[in-house]
Design an enzyme around this catalytic site. Structure first.
Site, short mmCIF file in Angstrom:
data_model
loop_
_atom_site.label_atom_id
_atom_site.label_comp_id
_atom_site.label_asym_id
_atom_site.label_seq_id
_atom_site.Cartn_x
_atom_site.Cartn_y
_atom_site.Cartn_z
N ARG A 18 0.82 -1.21 0.00
CA ARG A 18 0.00 0.00 0.00
C ARG A 18 0.86 1.26 0.00
O ARG A 18 0.55 2.23 -0.70
CB ARG A 18 -0.94 0.01 1.21
CG ARG A 18 -2.05 -1.03 1.10
CD ARG A 18 -2.89 -1.04 2.34
NE ARG A 18 -2.06 -1.36 3.49
CZ ARG A 18 -2.40 -1.12 4.75
NH1 ARG A 18 -3.55 -0.54 5.04
NH2 ARG A 18 -1.60 -1.45 5.74
N ASN A 36 -6.24 -2.83 2.00
CA ASN A 36 -6.22 -4.27 2.18
C ASN A 36 -7.64 -4.80 2.27
O ASN A 36 -8.53 -4.13 2.79
CB ASN A 36 -5.47 -4.65 3.46
CG ASN A 36 -3.98 -4.50 3.34
OD1 ASN A 36 -3.43 -4.44 2.25
ND2 ASN A 36 -3.31 -4.46 4.46
#
Length: 92
Positions: A18, A36
């Site tokens: 990320r 996520n």
């Protein structure tokens, strides 16, 4: 300009995916988000020039511990007033 929604599977959680995506998107001037998912995959939406989005994916996949096995991808409507790329901490 396009916006692409992606579900990415592989070694993509717990490996800095990320934050790598956030850095790559910001450096390329792309907008959207990454987060996520509960099943171990990552969801992202990225908006900008088609060629820059391809470069973005290459930069994210170049991470030392990141390994992308599959990308489910589709074009979706552009978000007109979006100004940044964000790491979201919610999941579904």
């Amino acid at each position: 300009m396009i916006r692409r929604h992606m579900i990415i599977s592989g070694d993509v959680q717990g490996v800095g995916f990320r934050y790598r995506a956030n850095f790559a998107a910001q450096s390329l001037g792309l907008t959207g988000y990454v987060r996520n998912l509960y099943d171990g995959k990552v969801e992202l939406e990225v908006q900008g020039d088609r060629e820059l989005i391809s470069r973005f994916l290459g930069e994210v996949d170049a991470g030392r511990f990141v390994h992308i096995d599959d990308i489910e991808s589709k074009d979706i409507p552009v978000v007109e007033d979006e100004r940044s790329f964000k790491v979201r901490h919610d999941s579904y």
